[in-house]
Enzyme design. Structure first.
Site, mmCIF file in Angstrom:
data_model
loop_
_atom_site.group_PDB
_atom_site.id
_atom_site.type_symbol
_atom_site.label_atom_id
_atom_site.label_comp_id
_atom_site.label_asym_id
_atom_site.label_seq_id
_atom_site.Cartn_x
_atom_site.Cartn_y
_atom_site.Cartn_z
ATOM 1 N N HIS A 80 1.621 -0.774 -2.171
ATOM 2 C CA HIS A 80 2.979 -0.881 -2.739
ATOM 3 C C HIS A 80 3.870 -1.378 -1.620
ATOM 4 O O HIS A 80 3.675 -1.006 -0.459
ATOM 5 C CB HIS A 80 3.402 0.503 -3.247
ATOM 6 C CG HIS A 80 4.843 0.656 -3.592
ATOM 7 N ND1 HIS A 80 5.539 -0.256 -4.334
ATOM 8 C CD2 HIS A 80 5.726 1.656 -3.304
ATOM 9 C CE1 HIS A 80 6.789 0.179 -4.491
ATOM 10 N NE2 HIS A 80 6.931 1.332 -3.860
ATOM 11 N N ASP A 84 9.761 1.143 2.621
ATOM 12 C CA ASP A 84 9.296 2.338 3.326
ATOM 13 C C ASP A 84 7.801 2.270 3.621
ATOM 14 O O ASP A 84 7.292 3.042 4.441
ATOM 15 C CB ASP A 84 9.659 3.624 2.569
ATOM 16 C CG ASP A 84 9.247 3.610 1.119
ATOM 17 O OD1 ASP A 84 9.298 2.533 0.486
ATOM 18 O OD2 ASP A 84 8.883 4.670 0.592
ATOM 19 N N ASP A 165 2.874 6.034 -3.699
ATOM 20 C CA ASP A 165 3.974 6.927 -4.096
ATOM 21 C C ASP A 165 3.529 8.019 -5.080
ATOM 22 O O ASP A 165 4.086 9.125 -5.071
ATOM 23 C CB ASP A 165 5.102 6.117 -4.742
ATOM 24 C CG ASP A 165 5.985 5.415 -3.704
ATOM 25 O OD1 ASP A 165 5.967 5.812 -2.532
ATOM 26 O OD2 ASP A 165 6.691 4.469 -4.105
ATOM 27 N N TYR A 193 10.663 15.023 -6.820
ATOM 28 C CA TYR A 193 10.204 13.632 -6.696
ATOM 29 C C TYR A 193 9.869 13.073 -8.083
ATOM 30 O O TYR A 193 10.273 11.969 -8.442
ATOM 31 C CB TYR A 193 8.971 13.652 -5.800
ATOM 32 C CG TYR A 193 8.412 12.331 -5.346
ATOM 33 C CD1 TYR A 193 8.751 11.805 -4.099
ATOM 34 C CD2 TYR A 193 7.508 11.632 -6.118
ATOM 35 C CE1 TYR A 193 8.209 10.617 -3.659
ATOM 36 C CE2 TYR A 193 6.963 10.435 -5.689
ATOM 37 C CZ TYR A 193 7.307 9.938 -4.458
ATOM 38 O OH TYR A 193 6.758 8.760 -4.022
ATOM 39 N N HIS A 226 3.687 9.671 0.848
ATOM 40 C CA HIS A 226 4.738 10.573 1.325
ATOM 41 C C HIS A 226 4.231 12.013 1.217
ATOM 42 O O HIS A 226 3.664 12.398 0.184
ATOM 43 C CB HIS A 226 6.002 10.474 0.458
ATOM 44 C CG HIS A 226 6.632 9.112 0.443
ATOM 45 N ND1 HIS A 226 7.254 8.559 1.533
ATOM 46 C CD2 HIS A 226 6.745 8.192 -0.551
ATOM 47 C CE1 HIS A 226 7.723 7.365 1.218
ATOM 48 N NE2 HIS A 226 7.426 7.112 -0.035
HETATM 49 FE FE1 FEO Z 1 8.327 3.143 -3.737
HETATM 50 FE FE2 FEO Z 1 7.654 5.154 -1.154
HETATM 51 O O1 FEO Z 1 8.205 3.588 -1.957
#
Ligand code: FEO
Length: 396
Positions: A80, A84, A165, A193, A226
């Site tokens: 992706h 980030d 993600d 989230y 993350h």
């Molecule tokens: Fe959709 Fe963690 O970027």
């Protein structure tokens, strides 16, 4: 820097303990975050999976060099390409400009759109594999979860899903694994989230989970981009996502309001009393949108079966903060939640009518036309609000 996860896989990402805001100012990160990147070394072949956010690009490349001669990286997989994850690509590609970048077709377009470089792209789609020395990576497109380019990669050597993600949390930890952190904090961040980033795409989440389960992949770990790695019972977060995607709600009513001179607050508290009298088992939360964090408020709305939204009338309409909240709620497309409006006014009124209309447009099921009270509510007015709360609870 690197943390060994399995004999073949190391974590080479960046933990960002300082992060307080993400997506500009759209998402609060009270517990920081991480940008997880992974190295897979398999039978003489090496793959780097995702990079980190641009402010950490030099640190990332410099630390990566301590782990491996960059020329030994045979492939880069970009699951992706939001900044980030792709932000360190320019710094990395200055060192190894010819290394092939595996991504979806949309992923290539997004990388080109961001960095304007003619790198060596290899487009992949669901079912495509990248053979390594002994095992392989298999790609599964995750279109619109949550960007058009999103995909996951499955490494059959160690049974690892690199989900980017999906299944992530904005949660900084040095401990790496889900069973090494506070479970309550972790699950709150996973819920926040989902509520704030993924809820909009819930119908796609349900279908994608069915597709992945049908592939019957043995999954030892889920490694998102993350937060923690789901190592202990990784199926638990998949099961949670299946439940969250299905118009999730708890036995909760959230009352969220703004107030200028405390009249709308008094109404909120009286309505809550009425709900509690009629439905004592229902959790009732009262939140002031200007004091509470907007993303935490959205998380509470996501958990609720019903919401009451209140604002005094100002300039013939409702408050700035409530307008922002309603815009967020509208975009996230909550399903099967009931709602109504309330608020105080001084002369013409207007806030309750406007909020009611916006709640309807946002997809909430309207319970009634709301309740408005003139100036500061007296005891009779508050009794009316209590009765309103009782009737609201009966309608749930
Ligand atoms: Fe959709 Fe963690 O970027």
């Amino acid at each position: 820097m690197a943390k060994q996860i399995t004999p073949h896989v190391s974590w080479v990402g960046k933990v960002d303990w300082e992060l307080t805001r993400f997506h500009g100012d759209e998402y609060s990160t009270h517990r920081g975050s991480s940008y997880n990147s992974y190295l897979v070394r398999d039978g003489g072949k090496t793959v780097l999976i995702d990079t980190v956010w641009q402010p950490y690009d030099r640190e990332f490349v410099s630390r990566l060099k301590q782990e491996i001669d960059l020329r030994e990286i045979d492939y880069i997989v970009m699951n992706h390409n939001e900044v980030d994850h792709s932000g360190a690509l320019p710094e990395l590609m200055r060192e190894i400009p010819d290394t092939p970048i595996y991504c979806t077709k949309k992923g290539e377009a997004i990388i080109r759109g961001h960095y304007h470089q003619d790198w060596n792209f290899v487009n992949v789609k669901t079912g495509d594999t990248l053979p390594l020395g002994e095992h392989s990576l298999t790609f599964v497109e995750m279109t619109m979860l949550h960007w058009p380019d999103s995909m996951l990669s499955y490494y059959d050597g160690d049974g690892i899903v690199f989900s980017n993600d999906a299944f992530g949390q904005h949660f900084a930890t040095e401990s790496l694994y889900n069973d090494k952190v506070c479970e309550a904090e972790l699950m709150y961040e996973a819920e926040k989230y989902y509520a704030n980033i993924l809820n909009l795409y819930s119908p796609l989440v349900s279908k994608k989970i069915q597709q992945i389960l049908a592939m019957q992949l043995p999954i030892a770990m889920i490694c998102p981009s993350h937060g923690v790695i789901w190592k202990d019972n990784p199926a638990q977060i998949v099961e949670k996502y299946a439940a969250w995607a299905d118009a999730y709600q708890e036995n909760q009513v959230t009352i969220v309001y703004d107030t200028m001179w405390q009249s709308t607050r008094k109404m909120a508290e009286a309505i809550a009393e009425g709900i509690r009298e009629t439905a004592p088992d229902t959790k009732v939360k009262i939140l002031n949108i200007t004091h509470d964090d907007k993303n935490d408020v959205i998380t509470e709305i996501w958990r609720s079966k019903a919401v009451l939204v209140g604002s005094p009338t100002i300039n013939n309409g409702h408050s700035f903060a409530i307008a922002g909240l309603l815009e967020m709620a509208s975009g996230l497309k909550f399903k099967q939640k009931k709602a109504a409006a309330f608020g105080s006014y001084g002369w013409g009124g207007g806030s309750v009518k406007q909020i009611t209309a916006k709640l309807g447009e946002a997809g909430f099921e309207l319970v009634n036309d709301g309740i408005a009270k003139l100036w500061v509510p007296d005891e009779q007015n508050l009794d009316d609000c209590r009765e309103y709360g009782r009737e609201f609870a009966k309608a749930l």
